[in-house]
Design a protein around this motif. Structure first.
Motif, PDB file in Angstrom:
ATOM      1  N   GLY A   1       5.406 -60.508 -18.054  1.00 27.51           N
ATOM      2  CA  GLY A   1       6.259 -60.356 -16.839  1.00 27.51           C
ATOM      3  C   GLY A   1       5.635 -60.892 -15.792  1.00 27.51           C
ATOM      4  N   PHE A   2       4.533 -61.645 -15.538  1.00 36.34           N
ATOM      5  CA  PHE A   2       4.195 -62.224 -14.445  1.00 36.34           C
ATOM      6  C   PHE A   2       4.733 -63.591 -14.296  1.00 36.34           C
ATOM      7  CE2 PHE A   2       0.663 -59.279 -15.137  1.00 36.34           C
ATOM      8  CZ  PHE A   2       0.249 -59.170 -13.943  1.00 36.34           C
ATOM      9  N   PHE A   3       5.203 -64.197 -12.964  1.00 34.47           N
ATOM     10  CA  PHE A   3       5.890 -65.445 -12.583  1.00 34.47           C
ATOM     11  C   PHE A   3       5.119 -65.627 -11.509  1.00 34.47           C
ATOM     12  CE2 PHE A   3       8.392 -61.989 -10.683  1.00 34.47           C
ATOM     13  CZ  PHE A   3       8.320 -62.655  -9.554  1.00 34.47           C
ATOM     14  N   TYR A   4       5.067 -67.235 -11.156  1.00 35.34           N
ATOM     15  CA  TYR A   4       4.627 -67.785 -10.139  1.00 35.34           C
ATOM     16  C   TYR A   4       5.617 -67.530  -8.924  1.00 35.34           C
ATOM     17  CZ  TYR A   4       0.851 -70.016 -12.314  1.00 35.34           C
ATOM     18  OH  TYR A   4      -0.125 -70.303 -13.257  1.00 35.34           O
ATOM     19  N   ILE A   5       4.858 -66.941  -7.488  1.00 32.06           N
ATOM     20  CA  ILE A   5       5.691 -66.909  -6.447  1.00 32.06           C
ATOM     21  C   ILE A   5       5.862 -68.477  -6.084  1.00 32.06           C
ATOM     22  CG2 ILE A   5       5.795 -66.275  -4.013  1.00 32.06           C
ATOM     23  CD1 ILE A   5       3.760 -64.156  -4.724  1.00 32.06           C
ATOM     24  N   PRO A   6       7.296 -68.940  -5.779  1.00 28.08           N
ATOM     25  CA  PRO A   6       7.244 -70.326  -5.609  1.00 28.08           C
ATOM     26  C   PRO A   6       6.692 -70.608  -4.215  1.00 28.08           C
ATOM     27  CG  PRO A   6       9.592 -69.117  -5.882  1.00 28.08           C
ATOM     28  CD  PRO A   6       8.304 -68.100  -5.920  1.00 28.08           C
ATOM     29  N   GLY A   7       6.110 -72.088  -4.414  1.00 31.04           N
ATOM     30  CA  GLY A   7       5.261 -72.629  -3.459  1.00 31.04           C
ATOM     31  C   GLY A   7       3.811 -72.155  -3.088  1.00 31.04           C
ATOM     32  N   THR A   8       3.505 -71.217  -4.231  1.00 30.44           N
ATOM     33  CA  THR A   8       1.909 -70.580  -4.315  1.00 30.44           C
ATOM     34  C   THR A   8       1.543 -70.619  -5.831  1.00 30.44           C
ATOM     35  OG1 THR A   8       2.408 -68.340  -4.726  1.00 30.44           O
ATOM     36  CG2 THR A   8       2.911 -68.807  -2.609  1.00 30.44           C
ATOM     37  N   ASP A   9       0.157 -70.354  -5.712  1.00 30.98           N
ATOM     38  CA  ASP A   9      -0.388 -70.181  -7.051  1.00 30.98           C
ATOM     39  C   ASP A   9      -0.573 -68.822  -7.180  1.00 30.98           C
ATOM     40  OD1 ASP A   9      -2.313 -69.749  -5.161  1.00 30.98           O
ATOM     41  OD2 ASP A   9      -3.760 -71.073  -5.916  1.00 30.98           O
ATOM     42  N   THR A  10       0.011 -67.833  -6.711  1.00 32.54           N
ATOM     43  CA  THR A  10      -0.153 -66.537  -7.043  1.00 32.54           C
ATOM     44  C   THR A  10       0.953 -66.037  -7.816  1.00 32.54           C
ATOM     45  OG1 THR A  10      -0.866 -65.952  -4.791  1.00 32.54           O
ATOM     46  CG2 THR A  10       0.063 -64.210  -5.797  1.00 32.54           C
ATOM     47  N   CYS A  11       0.280 -65.181  -8.947  1.00 33.11           N
ATOM     48  CA  CYS A  11       1.252 -64.755  -9.987  1.00 33.11           C
ATOM     49  C   CYS A  11       1.489 -63.434  -9.655  1.00 33.11           C
ATOM     50  CB  CYS A  11       0.639 -64.526 -11.413  1.00 33.11           C
ATOM     51  SG  CYS A  11       0.224 -66.262 -12.061  1.00 33.11           S
ATOM     52  N   LEU A  12       2.874 -63.026  -9.902  1.00 34.00           N
ATOM     53  CA  LEU A  12       3.459 -61.683  -9.281  1.00 34.00           C
ATOM     54  C   LEU A  12       4.299 -61.075 -10.792  1.00 34.00           C
ATOM     55  CD1 LEU A  12       4.064 -59.694  -6.973  1.00 34.00           C
ATOM     56  CD2 LEU A  12       6.113 -60.814  -6.599  1.00 34.00           C
ATOM     57  N   ARG A  13       4.019 -59.606 -10.532  1.00 36.88           N
ATOM     58  CA  ARG A  13       4.772 -58.784 -11.500  1.00 36.88           C
ATOM     59  C   ARG A  13       5.457 -57.494 -10.749  1.00 36.88           C
ATOM     60  NH1 ARG A  13       5.102 -54.778 -15.014  1.00 36.88           N
ATOM     61  NH2 ARG A  13       5.878 -55.092 -17.317  1.00 36.88           N
ATOM     62  N   VAL A  14       6.388 -57.488 -10.727  1.00 39.05           N
ATOM     63  CA  VAL A  14       7.464 -56.398 -10.242  1.00 39.05           C
ATOM     64  C   VAL A  14       7.762 -55.248 -11.447  1.00 39.05           C
ATOM     65  CG1 VAL A  14       9.091 -55.443  -8.899  1.00 39.05           C
ATOM     66  CG2 VAL A  14       7.955 -57.402  -8.431  1.00 39.05           C
ATOM     67  N   GLY A  15       7.338 -53.938 -11.647  1.00 33.91           N
ATOM     68  CA  GLY A  15       7.804 -53.176 -12.456  1.00 33.91           C
ATOM     69  C   GLY A  15       8.018 -51.770 -12.151  1.00 33.91           C
ATOM     70  N   GLY A  16       8.169 -51.027 -12.789  1.00 32.68           N
ATOM     71  CA  GLY A  16       8.477 -49.349 -12.209  1.00 32.68           C
ATOM     72  C   GLY A  16       8.787 -48.444 -13.302  1.00 32.68           C
ATOM     73  N   ARG A  17       9.486 -47.496 -12.981  1.00 29.99           N
ATOM     74  CA  ARG A  17       9.492 -46.179 -13.893  1.00 29.99           C
ATOM     75  C   ARG A  17      10.882 -45.405 -13.121  1.00 29.99           C
ATOM     76  NH1 ARG A  17       4.720 -42.661 -15.741  1.00 29.99           N
ATOM     77  NH2 ARG A  17       4.568 -44.240 -17.249  1.00 29.99           N
TER      78      ARG A  17
END
Length: 479
Positions: free
Chosen positions: A46-62
């Motif tokens: 579920g993680f992906f790189y924020i374009p232009g950065t080396d930060t990995c992001l995951r957005v989820g919820g319920r």
């Protein structure tokens, strides 16, 4: 005619050649490269790189929908309740030379009515008589910043799950007598390899989702006393191991309870009818201050049971508290059925300490045990069975008007059993459809006057025990 056609074709070819030559002389410009979203596999699915950065992001919820029914002890309440909740999770992680830099927050919006509006300690199986149908504000939308923290190497700062907690209502739909609080904290965690870690945490008990700080009461009269300002937040320490067989944790907490000293109220003036001398009565109502410490200790183990079925596991946990009953999951009032009341003047309230007017302190103590099992009947059908049992020794008596005629005037020392079981179907990944039944029973050390529909205590022989039932349907999607 052939001559005309030849001339036209020749002219067209010449024009095309000249145009091509002129276009070749013009400067060319390449299109900017497209930066596609890249999958980040370092931290799980579920993680992906924020374009232009080396930060990995995951957005989820319920998204959750619930429908509950239960025992109603007053005609003023609905016999059912509904709840809708939306949750958003955002998890950002970056690899650094000092370890992973992580920021996480969880935000929830909830609309509840009926049975959910009059709960005691979050337990939807108990509705106190005298509670209004939907509360003073009605079933409006409630917002909650459930989690918001930064982790940098060994440091955790912000609103996070308390490091004292182990089984934090991980299973079933209802809450049990267990430590479960998300609060503001500052913690340091040391890792030793082979899954072992140790944490020291400073935790602000005033910001928690669970009531960690309970009040003080007069030991013999049951009158509420005012807590003074505290000198330090709760100090929590834990030792934990996570391995293939499961996990285990031993945790402890130290807290403070200071009681405000109040000046004696001067007595009334009176005139002696014989001598005419004016005198003032003796001072009354004095309360000496008190400064007391509370503590709690807890041990728990989670055992994976793949020999039964994939995903099966068992929680076992025990805890003891002295002057810190919030670490057992106790807060607010206690009691079920007609022991409890929706009227604040008639409630049996939890307190951490009892104090005499001279400042002598007696801490309330208690213990609890929890067992929780998850079992998969098939890969898409599972059951959860949870039970908690707790006993308290309160450091104060209830107000005199609570006791039934002839009942001993002593601390009520509640004993409580909560049992719940459910059946959950997951036809597709992330979707749960389940039903649950909940039973709660409370037993007191002395008889109290029962509560009527309006929450007022009525004369009679009194009761020492009462119980409550509830059932719930939940449909939940996690993504």
């Amino acid at each position: 005619m052939k001559l005309v056609k030849s001339l036209l074709l020749g002219s067209a070819a010449g024009i095309a050649a000249v145009a091509g030559a002129q276009a070749a002389d013009l400067p060319s410009r390449k299109a900017a490269p497209v930066e596609y979203v890249r999958v980040c596999s370092a931290y799980g699915a579920g993680f992906f790189y924020i374009p232009g950065t080396d930060t990995c992001l995951r957005v989820g919820g319920r998204v959750r929908a619930e429908y509950t029914v239960g025992t109603r002890y007053g005609n003023g309440q609905d016999a059912y309740g509904t709840r809708s909740r939306g949750r958003l999770n955002v998890d950002a992680r970056t690899a650094t030379a000092y370890g992973t830099l992580r920021t996480f927050f969880r935000y929830e919006l909830t609309v509840s009515s009926g049975f959910y509006a009059g709960t005691i300690g979050g337990n939807q199986g108990i509705i106190a008589p005298g509670v209004a149908r939907n509360g003073a504000a009605g079933p409006g939308t409630a917002s909650n910043l459930d989690l918001a923290f930064v982790q940098f190497g060994p440091i955790t700062a912000g609103r996070a799950q308390s490091f004292f907690d182990f089984y934090a209502n991980d299973l079933t739909f209802s809450t049990f007598r267990t430590a479960d609080s998300r609060l503001n904290l500052l913690a340091y965690t040391a890792t030793f390899g082979s899954g072992f870690s140790a944490t020291v945490s400073l935790e602000d008990r005033n910001t928690g989702t669970g009531q960690r700080e309970n009040g003080a009461f007069g030991r013999f009269a049951g009158n509420a006393l005012t807590l003074a300002g505290q000198d330090f937040p709760d100090v929590v320490a834990s030792l934990r191991v996570d391995q293939g067989w499961g996990s285990a944790q031993l945790s402890g907490a130290l807290t403070q309870r200071k009681v405000v000293a109040t000046a004696a109220a001067a007595g009334a003036f009176a005139v002696n009818p014989v001598t005419g001398v004016i005198t003032q009565g003796a001072a009354t109502g004095a309360q000496n201050g008190a400064d007391e410490y509370g503590w709690a200790i807890q041990g728990g183990v989670k055992i994976n049971l793949p020999m039964l079925a994939a995903g099966d596991h068992l929680f076992l946990q025990a805890a003891y508290a002295d002057g810190a009953l919030g670490y057992l999951g106790w807060g607010g009032q206690f009691g079920s059925g007609r022991i409890a009341s929706g009227n604040a003047l008639n409630q049996l309230v939890i307190g951490d300490v009892g104090v005499t007017p001279l400042g002598n302190v007696k801490n309330s103590t208690g213990w609890s045990i929890v067992a929780a099992l998850r079992h998969f009947w098939t890969p898409t059908l599972r059951s959860e069975l949870v039970a908690s049992y707790s006993e308290l020794k309160l450091g104060y008596n209830a107000p005199a008007g609570v006791y039934a005629a002839g009942a001993p005037i002593r601390s009520l020392d509640p004993k409580e059993l909560i049992v719940a079981g459910n059946l959950i179907w997951s036809p597709v990944s992330g979707l749960d459809i389940g039903v649950e039944v909940l039973y709660t029973r409370t037993e007191l050390a002395s008889r109290v006057l029962p509560v009527n529909n309006a929450g007022a205590r009525v004369a009679g022989f009194g009761i020492k025990t009462d119980d409550a039932w509830a059932g719930r349907l939940r449909i939940q999607r996690d993504f």
